[in-house]
Design a protein around this motif. Structure first.
Motif, PDB file in Angstrom:
ATOM      1  N   MET A 181       4.235 -15.151 -29.255  1.00  0.00           N
ATOM      2  CA  MET A 181       3.409 -16.200 -28.652  1.00  0.00           C
ATOM      3  C   MET A 181       2.539 -15.567 -27.570  1.00  0.00           C
ATOM      4  O   MET A 181       2.907 -14.551 -26.970  1.00  0.00           O
ATOM      5  CB  MET A 181       4.295 -17.316 -28.085  1.00  0.00           C
ATOM      6  N   ARG A 182       1.410 -16.195 -27.296  1.00  0.00           N
ATOM      7  CA  ARG A 182       0.529 -15.727 -26.224  1.00  0.00           C
ATOM      8  C   ARG A 182       1.001 -16.325 -24.894  1.00  0.00           C
ATOM      9  O   ARG A 182       1.872 -17.185 -24.853  1.00  0.00           O
ATOM     10  CB  ARG A 182      -0.919 -16.130 -26.517  1.00  0.00           C
ATOM     11  N   GLU A 216       1.059 -20.162 -24.537  1.00  0.00           N
ATOM     12  CA  GLU A 216       2.159 -20.823 -25.231  1.00  0.00           C
ATOM     13  C   GLU A 216       3.478 -20.569 -24.515  1.00  0.00           C
ATOM     14  O   GLU A 216       4.338 -21.466 -24.440  1.00  0.00           O
ATOM     15  CB  GLU A 216       2.257 -20.329 -26.674  1.00  0.00           C
ATOM     16  N   GLU A 226       3.566 -22.989 -21.752  1.00  0.00           N
ATOM     17  CA  GLU A 226       3.801 -24.359 -22.221  1.00  0.00           C
ATOM     18  C   GLU A 226       5.252 -24.563 -22.621  1.00  0.00           C
ATOM     19  O   GLU A 226       5.876 -25.562 -22.264  1.00  0.00           O
ATOM     20  CB  GLU A 226       2.883 -24.653 -23.403  1.00  0.00           C
ATOM     21  N   ARG A 227       5.832 -23.597 -23.335  1.00  0.00           N
ATOM     22  CA  ARG A 227       7.208 -23.749 -23.817  1.00  0.00           C
ATOM     23  C   ARG A 227       8.227 -23.613 -22.696  1.00  0.00           C
ATOM     24  O   ARG A 227       9.297 -24.226 -22.750  1.00  0.00           O
ATOM     25  CB  ARG A 227       7.481 -22.736 -24.923  1.00  0.00           C
ATOM     26  N   THR A 272       1.173 -20.297 -15.795  1.00  0.00           N
ATOM     27  CA  THR A 272       0.764 -18.943 -16.163  1.00  0.00           C
ATOM     28  C   THR A 272       0.646 -18.042 -14.941  1.00  0.00           C
ATOM     29  O   THR A 272       0.994 -16.850 -15.009  1.00  0.00           O
ATOM     30  CB  THR A 272      -0.580 -18.958 -16.918  1.00  0.00           C
ATOM     31  N   GLU A 314       1.583 -10.246 -26.476  1.00  0.00           N
ATOM     32  CA  GLU A 314       2.394 -11.279 -27.107  1.00  0.00           C
ATOM     33  C   GLU A 314       3.803 -11.244 -26.530  1.00  0.00           C
ATOM     34  O   GLU A 314       4.307 -10.182 -26.145  1.00  0.00           O
ATOM     35  CB  GLU A 314       2.448 -11.068 -28.629  1.00  0.00           C
TER      36      GLU A 314
END
Length: 213
Positions: free
Chosen positions: A1-2, A5, A8-9, A14, A38
């Protein structure tokens, strides 16, 4: 995932994730381009642990880094890894070594540990933050003239022993050492106000039974 993401998860902004990366609390992701990396499930698990240490446990970043290093040191036992995390949590006031009340309190704590046959507590003694916190608390009771006889303290110690069994039963439901460290930190911090609240509610009930008109 970037990174977006991952944010968000995990529910971690960030900017905070980037800070954790700079402070080496989070391992770097796999570089995809010069500006993009990633991240995997191991980063999600680590974020949970970091957030538990810093946000729940209120540890300084440098202390959290030491705990994370201990958590990943496979030469250490699970007991040592979890102990390092709990010891790093904020504790109460330290005993005044020049206070005669503290000297008496230390003797009483040692007696309670012997009577409970808590060998680890006896072995660690003054090195343990919880031991020193208990000495300071009993010294305050002694100084102010409130009851603190050994038999009364043993009642609390036995109840604490039962709670410890329940706590560690719950911690053992987690699969990996990092998850267990996260759990022991979070449950230690978050359940302490639960215990305080339940004790006060129980006192309300007992007082009502004894003293209500």
């Amino acid at each position: 995932m970037r990174l977006a993401e991952l944010s968000e998860r995990s529910g971690v902004p960030t900017a905070t994730i980037k800070y954790y990366l700079r402070e080496r609390l989070l391992p770097p992701g796999e570089r995809i381009t010069a500006t993009t990396s990633e991240y995997g499930e191991e980063h999600l698990r680590r974020l949970r642990l970091v957030r538990s240490l810093i946000q729940v446990g209120r540890m300084p970043v440098a202390t959290a880094r030491e705990v994370l290093e201990a958590a990943e040191d496979e030469s250490l036992s699970q007991n040592t890894r979890m102990g390092a995390a709990v010891w790093a949590l904020p504790h109460g006031p330290e005993p005044d070594e020049d206070d005669p009340h503290a000297a008496r309190a230390r003797e009483q704590v040692d007696t309670v540990l012997r009577r409970m046959d808590w060998s680890y507590g006896q072995e660690l003694g003054d090195a343990s933050p919880a031991y020193r916190m208990l000495v300071a608390a009993i010294a305050s009771l002694d100084r102010l003239g409130y009851p603190h006889d050994t038999e009364h303290l043993l009642v609390h110690a036995r109840l604490a022993g039962e709670l410890a069994v329940a706590d560690l039963d719950l911690v053992e439901t987690y699969d990996t050492p990092p998850e267990r460290i996260e759990a022991v930190v979070a449950l230690t911090v978050l359940y302490e106000p639960v215990l305080l609240s339940l004790r006060r509610l129980a006192q309300t009930e007992e007082s009502g039974r004894r003293f209500a008109e």
